[in-house]
Design an enzyme around this catalytic site. Structure first.
Site, short mmCIF file in Angstrom:
data_model
loop_
_atom_site.label_atom_id
_atom_site.label_comp_id
_atom_site.label_asym_id
_atom_site.label_seq_id
_atom_site.Cartn_x
_atom_site.Cartn_y
_atom_site.Cartn_z
N ARG A 170 0.81 -1.21 0.00
CA ARG A 170 0.00 0.00 0.00
C ARG A 170 0.85 1.27 0.00
O ARG A 170 0.45 2.29 -0.54
CB ARG A 170 -0.87 0.00 1.25
CG ARG A 170 -2.34 -0.15 0.94
CD ARG A 170 -3.12 -0.14 2.20
NE ARG A 170 -2.36 -0.71 3.31
CZ ARG A 170 -2.85 -0.96 4.50
NH1 ARG A 170 -4.09 -0.70 4.75
NH2 ARG A 170 -2.13 -1.49 5.46
N LYS A 214 1.40 -19.53 7.15
CA LYS A 214 0.57 -19.72 8.31
C LYS A 214 0.37 -18.38 9.01
O LYS A 214 1.21 -17.50 8.82
CB LYS A 214 1.18 -20.76 9.24
CG LYS A 214 2.44 -20.26 9.99
CD LYS A 214 2.90 -21.26 11.00
CE LYS A 214 2.31 -21.00 12.35
NZ LYS A 214 3.03 -19.99 13.15
N HIS A 234 7.48 -23.19 7.68
CA HIS A 234 8.92 -23.00 7.45
C HIS A 234 9.75 -24.09 8.14
O HIS A 234 10.90 -24.30 7.78
CB HIS A 234 9.37 -21.59 7.84
CG HIS A 234 9.55 -21.36 9.30
ND1 HIS A 234 8.52 -21.10 10.15
CD2 HIS A 234 10.67 -21.35 10.08
CE1 HIS A 234 8.98 -20.93 11.38
NE2 HIS A 234 10.29 -21.07 11.37
N LYS A 291 13.68 -26.35 7.07
CA LYS A 291 14.91 -26.38 7.88
C LYS A 291 15.75 -27.58 7.48
O LYS A 291 15.22 -28.69 7.32
CB LYS A 291 14.58 -26.46 9.37
CG LYS A 291 14.03 -25.16 9.94
CD LYS A 291 13.80 -25.29 11.42
CE LYS A 291 13.06 -24.08 11.96
NZ LYS A 291 13.93 -22.99 12.38
N GLU A 327 11.64 -22.23 23.18
CA GLU A 327 12.13 -20.90 22.78
C GLU A 327 12.37 -20.04 24.02
O GLU A 327 11.65 -20.20 25.02
CB GLU A 327 11.09 -20.19 21.91
CG GLU A 327 10.77 -20.90 20.62
CD GLU A 327 9.78 -20.09 19.80
OE1 GLU A 327 10.23 -19.39 18.89
OE2 GLU A 327 8.58 -20.16 20.08
N ASP A 344 -0.34 -21.72 17.27
CA ASP A 344 0.85 -21.09 16.69
C ASP A 344 1.94 -22.11 16.35
O ASP A 344 2.66 -21.95 15.36
CB ASP A 344 1.41 -20.04 17.68
CG ASP A 344 2.58 -19.27 17.10
OD1 ASP A 344 2.44 -18.73 16.00
OD2 ASP A 344 3.64 -19.21 17.77
N HIS A 365 3.96 -26.73 13.25
CA HIS A 365 5.37 -27.13 13.26
C HIS A 365 5.57 -28.47 13.96
O HIS A 365 6.24 -29.37 13.44
CB HIS A 365 6.23 -26.07 13.95
CG HIS A 365 6.15 -24.70 13.33
ND1 HIS A 365 5.97 -24.52 11.98
CD2 HIS A 365 6.23 -23.46 13.86
CE1 HIS A 365 5.94 -23.21 11.72
NE2 HIS A 365 6.09 -22.56 12.86
#
Ligand code: BG6
Length: 482
Positions: free
Chosen positions: A51, A147, A177, A181, A215, A234, A239
């Site tokens: 935009r 996603k 993703h 990996k 994480e 999530d 994953h």
């Protein structure tokens, strides 16, 4: 061992949302690295579309800054060459602005065209309609989407209907993703490239399998999204589910898109519903100078989980009776993703009862410090009779492959696969829907019961109840390395 660069044909990659966070952090740096490797041949172009009212020069400046921040690049002829292959169009996804210009840019040649929808799913239909309306999509075109692919089965089906209304399934590349990996692909190489493991890869020899994706980061600037998603939507639904599929699937006949995806789908469909007492949800609280989850998402009464651990089962011949323990969370004590395959004890100990319990464990370390460890039992050296200990046969990929081994970022591989038209590492519509069909009842159960996640201190291993989930089965989680 340097990686081999497979030539690709010239292409046009249009990135909708070309000034956004994903483009700046991942897509642009990945493409620049492929450019440097010679995989963005001469007439190829990256066309940013967003935009913001920018000239092409202005957009090149955006790219330059993104690469400085996320691509470790300060300048030089390679960067200038890359910028020279970039165009920009100011576009209104819901209106008429910019579409003629984009169409004119693409009409110059008949390259492979990839349209990367790096925008919220609410814009997919508008983009698809306009691309078709301006006849920009031909048999050689591909659509890339990210996603979150829906937030439940119904919304995922609706999105699939939208996309499949405009494009063939063979043109739609749904990114997870994790599949790009390097170490995740290594799972398949280890399983199907070696004779050693496959005969033992079943309930008869394996006691259980655990998958951890830990994480240290919190939800960062994504509080609003994460508050609606939680760790289940999530991370677990996509994953961890993909990791489970690769660990548990039957050998596909070929390493080809539908052969691999058919086998993954069978795994998801074989998953039993998860009993509520086999699930632990957690939410981090403030510690060590970081604020708690509820402050991060700006909701003092949030019931969203930042951690989830669960035990699940596959009802099929290979895995009947073998538990799979999956856990993932934010603000844990380390960034540590690993899969551990714990083999059963030897059926009879010839060394007598005092030598303790020993079994083999295969650990696939996904990130960081990628590698594989196989714990084997040996005699403890020295006098004192036959005492047994477990020692690791350790293979770090960095050591084994040498300093030149170049592990590309997941996005580098995935974008090049889109250009080459290889869907093996992308999710098919039925896979995504099957994953939601398993996830939905779990989330609905929490909502119906008003379930509140257990608090855990930031930078620990999650709530104590997650430890109990395994201890009551006489098992232990492998430690999370900090
Ligand atoms: C994303 C999630 O898909 O994956 C993030 O939305 C998460 O919440 C990220 O942090 C983890 O990816 P990686 O590659 O850092 O393990």
């Amino acid at each position: 061992m340097a990686s081999r660069v497979i030539p690709v044909e010239a292409f046009d990659l249009v990135v909708f949302g070309g000034t956004g966070d994903l483009a700046r952090r991942k897509i642009l740096p990945a493409l620049f690295k492929r450019y440097c490797a010679g995989q963005m041949p001469g007439p190829s172009r990256l066309i940013g579309a967003a935009r913001s009212e920018l000239t092409t020069e202005g957009y090149r400046e955006v790219v330059r800054q993104a690469l400085r921040e996320f691509g470790n690049t300060d300048g030089g002829p390679a960067l200038e060459g890359f910028l020279g292959q970039i165009d920009y169009v100011t576009i209104d996804a819901r209106g008429g602005t910019g579409w003629q210009e984009l169409s004119a840019l693409l009409d110059i040649n008949d390259h492979v065209r990839a349209f990367y929808f790096s925008v919220g799913p609410g814009l997919f239909k508008d983009l698809a309609e306009r691309l078709q309306g301006h006849r920009m999509v031909d048999a050689n075109s591909r659509i890339v989407v990210e996603k979150p692919f829906g937030r439940d089965l119904e919304s995922a089906k609706a999105l699939n209907r939208v996309l499949c209304g405009f494009f063939d399934e063979g043109q739609i590349y749904r990114i997870d993703h994790y599949l790009g990996k390097e170490t995740v692909q290594n799972l398949m190489a280890v399983r199907f490239g070696n004779m050693l493991f496959e005969p033992l890869w079943n309930a008869q020899y394996i006691d259980h399998i655990q998958i951890t994706v830990a994480e240290t980061v919190g939800v960062g600037g994504r509080g609003a999204y994460y508050e609606r998603a939680g760790a289940m939507r999530d991370m677990m639904q996509n994953h961890l589910m993909q990791l489970l599929c690769l660990i548990a699937m039957e050998p596909p006949a070929k390493f080809e898109p539908d052969a691999v995806r058919d086998e993954k789908l069978k795994v998801i469909r074989a998953l039993d519903p998860v009993e509520p007492h086999h699930i632990v949800r957690g939410q981090y609280t403030q510690a060590d100078g970081v604020q708690g989850f509820r402050d991060d998402v700006d909701n003092p009464r949030s019931k969203t989980e930042s951690f989830i651990a669960l035990r699940c089962h596959l009802s099929n011949w290979r895995w009947a009776g073998t538990p799979f323990y999956l856990r993932t969370g934010k603000r844990l004590k380390g960034r540590d993703s690993q899969i551990t395959v714990v083999f059963k004890d030897a059926p009879h100990s010839i060394f007598g009862p005092d030598t303790g319990r020993h079994n083999n464990e295969l650990t696939i370390q996904l990130q960081p410090n990628e590698g594989i460890t196989l714990d084997v039992t040996i005699k403890e050296p020295g006098q004192g009779g036959m005492r047994l200990i477990d020692v690791p046969l350790d293979m770090s990929f960095a050591e084994a492959l040498g300093p030149d081994a170049d592990a590309p970022d997941a996005y580098e591989r995935l974008i090049m696969d889109v250009i080459r038209g290889n869907q093996t590492l992308f999710m098919r519509d039925d896979e995504v829907e099957a994953a939601w069909a398993w996830t939905d009842p779990i989330i609905q159960g929490w909502e119906a019961r008003g379930d509140v996640p257990k608090p855990y201190d930031a930078f620990t291993s999650g709530p104590d109840t997650a430890q109990q989930l395994m201890r009551r089965d006489g098992r232990e989680w492998r430690g999370i390395d900090s």
